[in-house]
Motif scaffolding. Sequence first.
Motif, PDB file in Angstrom:
ATOM      1  N   LEU A   1      15.506   3.791   2.788  1.00 41.16           N
ATOM      2  CA  LEU A   1      15.692   2.366   2.507  1.00 41.16           C
ATOM      3  C   LEU A   1      14.405   1.589   2.747  1.00 41.16           C
ATOM      4  O   LEU A   1      13.992   0.755   1.938  1.00 41.16           O
ATOM      5  N   LEU A   2      13.766   1.865   3.866  1.00 41.69           N
ATOM      6  CA  LEU A   2      12.511   1.178   4.188  1.00 41.69           C
ATOM      7  C   LEU A   2      11.428   1.511   3.170  1.00 41.69           C
ATOM      8  O   LEU A   2      10.637   0.647   2.780  1.00 41.69           O
ATOM      9  N   GLY A   3      11.407   2.756   2.721  1.00 40.56           N
ATOM     10  CA  GLY A   3      10.416   3.160   1.736  1.00 40.56           C
ATOM     11  C   GLY A   3      10.582   2.428   0.419  1.00 40.56           C
ATOM     12  O   GLY A   3       9.594   1.995  -0.198  1.00 40.56           O
ATOM     13  N   ILE A   4      11.821   2.265  -0.026  1.00 39.53           N
ATOM     14  CA  ILE A   4      12.094   1.540  -1.270  1.00 39.53           C
ATOM     15  C   ILE A   4      11.642   0.099  -1.146  1.00 39.53           C
ATOM     16  O   ILE A   4      11.002  -0.459  -2.047  1.00 39.53           O
ATOM     17  N   MET A   5      11.957  -0.524  -0.024  1.00 36.91           N
ATOM     18  CA  MET A   5      11.591  -1.925   0.165  1.00 36.91           C
ATOM     19  C   MET A   5      10.077  -2.109   0.256  1.00 36.91           C
ATOM     20  O   MET A   5       9.514  -3.024  -0.351  1.00 36.91           O
ATOM     21  N   GLN A   6       9.429  -1.253   1.006  1.00 34.92           N
ATOM     22  CA  GLN A   6       7.976  -1.360   1.137  1.00 34.92           C
ATOM     23  C   GLN A   6       7.285  -1.140  -0.200  1.00 34.92           C
ATOM     24  O   GLN A   6       6.276  -1.785  -0.514  1.00 34.92           O
ATOM     25  N   GLN A   7       7.826  -0.247  -1.015  1.00 32.84           N
ATOM     26  CA  GLN A   7       7.255   0.030  -2.333  1.00 32.84           C
ATOM     27  C   GLN A   7       7.246  -1.223  -3.208  1.00 32.84           C
ATOM     28  O   GLN A   7       6.357  -1.411  -4.043  1.00 32.84           O
ATOM     29  N   HIS A   8       8.217  -2.111  -2.979  1.00 35.90           N
ATOM     30  CA  HIS A   8       8.336  -3.323  -3.789  1.00 35.90           C
ATOM     31  C   HIS A   8       7.914  -4.583  -3.028  1.00 35.90           C
ATOM     32  O   HIS A   8       8.239  -5.699  -3.426  1.00 35.90           O
ATOM     33  N   GLY A   9       7.171  -4.397  -1.950  1.00 30.41           N
ATOM     34  CA  GLY A   9       6.614  -5.529  -1.225  1.00 30.41           C
ATOM     35  C   GLY A   9       7.627  -6.353  -0.469  1.00 30.41           C
ATOM     36  O   GLY A   9       7.432  -7.552  -0.251  1.00 30.41           O
ATOM     37  N   VAL A  10       8.728  -5.722  -0.050  1.00 28.42           N
ATOM     38  CA  VAL A  10       9.790  -6.419   0.674  1.00 28.42           C
ATOM     39  C   VAL A  10       9.813  -5.935   2.122  1.00 28.42           C
ATOM     40  O   VAL A  10       9.677  -4.741   2.388  1.00 28.42           O
ATOM     41  N   GLN A  11      10.001  -6.860   3.057  1.00 31.49           N
ATOM     42  CA  GLN A  11      10.090  -6.518   4.467  1.00 31.49           C
ATOM     43  C   GLN A  11      11.529  -6.643   4.940  1.00 31.49           C
ATOM     44  O   GLN A  11      12.224  -7.605   4.600  1.00 31.49           O
TER      45      GLN A  11
END
Length: 224
Positions: free
Chosen positions: A64-74
């Motif tokens: 989940l964290l990887g998906i968010m970080q990939q799209h610039g989301v914290q």
Amino acid sequence: MSDLISIKGGRDGLRLRLDDSAEWASLTSALEQQLAQNSGFFAGARLILEIGDRAINDEQMAALLGIMQQHGVQLESLGATARESRNAARASGIVARPLPRYSEPAQPIVQHEHEGMLVTRTIRSGQVLRHHGHITLIGDANPGSEIIAGGSVVVWGRLLGLVHAGALGNPNVAVCALELRPTQLRIAEQITRSPDKAKNLGPEIARIEENQIVVEPWEGAKRG
């Protein structure tokens, strides 16, 4: 829009709610698709993630964290009923909190776009005002500021920063301001820049007509 994910705003910020009964691979695929399709809205956002009764392990939390970080989301925090999920979040350095059990399934993002936010302050350089529905600002948006809305944007003041209305893909929205001079004006996928103006022309409204952004005086704008 996926019916596995819903988004809602509040005083604590944007909350992304995931269907806790969906198959895991389908859910992560839907999350990645939502973030990619609505990158103009989500990029740079800090989200609260709610996963209901779903129990996730350390590996799934990392995904989940990887998906968010990939799209610039914290990820600001995780809400979950399962202790295993909260432990996985804390092990990843994410704040976790208990969450009441879901009483109804998640609803698509589009069902919440009518909800509005009223803000009464000045948005200064470097600040971002973001909401999934309409935004009404009583105050100025200074150069270097950003206003990002899933719906329309109305500024009772000077709009001098970046503004993006319809950031979740809705082109049938508008941007209005007493002084409309943004550094960049975006409605859905259409983008324009404000022309240099020697003086304030009074209240104006911008919207999409024939696949381009049109700006006109508020008094002369077509109603309906």
